[in-house]
Design an enzyme around this catalytic site. Structure first.
Site, short mmCIF file in Angstrom:
data_model
loop_
_atom_site.label_atom_id
_atom_site.label_comp_id
_atom_site.label_asym_id
_atom_site.label_seq_id
_atom_site.Cartn_x
_atom_site.Cartn_y
_atom_site.Cartn_z
N VAL A 160 -4.11 3.58 -0.17
CA VAL A 160 -4.51 3.44 1.23
C VAL A 160 -6.03 3.36 1.43
O VAL A 160 -6.49 2.59 2.27
CB VAL A 160 -3.86 4.55 2.09
CG1 VAL A 160 -4.44 5.90 1.79
CG2 VAL A 160 -3.94 4.22 3.55
N SER A 213 4.96 3.71 -5.66
CA SER A 213 5.68 3.02 -4.58
C SER A 213 5.04 1.70 -4.18
O SER A 213 5.75 0.74 -3.86
CB SER A 213 5.87 3.94 -3.37
OG SER A 213 4.64 4.37 -2.88
N VAL A 253 0.83 -1.20 0.00
CA VAL A 253 0.00 0.00 0.00
C VAL A 253 0.86 1.26 0.00
O VAL A 253 1.90 1.32 0.67
CB VAL A 253 -0.92 0.01 1.25
CG1 VAL A 253 -1.72 1.29 1.33
CG2 VAL A 253 -1.83 -1.20 1.23
N CYS A 254 0.41 2.24 -0.75
CA CYS A 254 1.00 3.58 -0.69
C CYS A 254 -0.13 4.60 -0.66
O CYS A 254 -1.30 4.23 -0.73
CB CYS A 254 1.97 3.83 -1.85
SG CYS A 254 1.21 3.94 -3.47
N GLY A 255 0.22 5.84 -0.58
CA GLY A 255 -0.78 6.89 -0.43
C GLY A 255 -1.77 6.98 -1.57
O GLY A 255 -2.97 7.15 -1.34
#
Length: 98
Positions: A44, A18, A11-13
């Site tokens: 996220v 990423s 998970v990334c923003g």
């Protein structure tokens, strides 16, 4: 866990770069360890309903991800296979990775 394939969510923003990078490195580590798992990348806001066994993400996202999966693992360096491997080994040994 032997009956069910492990599901790992990276998970990334915003679910763009990423989380995909982390997914590739997690897949590489799993292959080296001789383990099979389903690994997916997302952002996220989609993590909570995923049904993942493990979420791996930046430490900055830990607070918002708590409760989104049974195990939420902070990864400080998404390209550090030693860190990823150590955290997965801790999880598999039944310890809480941190």
């Amino acid at each position: 866990m032997a009956d069910k394939e492990l599901f790992i969510l990276t998970v990334c923003g915003v679910g763009m770069g990423s989380s995909l990078v982390l997914r590739m490195y997690v897949e590489d580590v799993l292959k080296e360890m001789g383990l099979k798992a389903r690994v997916e990348a997302t952002e996220v806001s989609m993590a909570a309903g995923s049904g993942a066994d493990i979420i791996m993400a930046s430490p900055t996202l830990m607070e918002v991800l708590q409760g989104a999966a049974p195990t939420v693992i902070p990864i400080f360096n998404f390209t550090d296979t030693k860190e990823i491997r150590a955290k997965l080994e801790e999880y598999l040994a039944g310890r809480n990775p941190s």
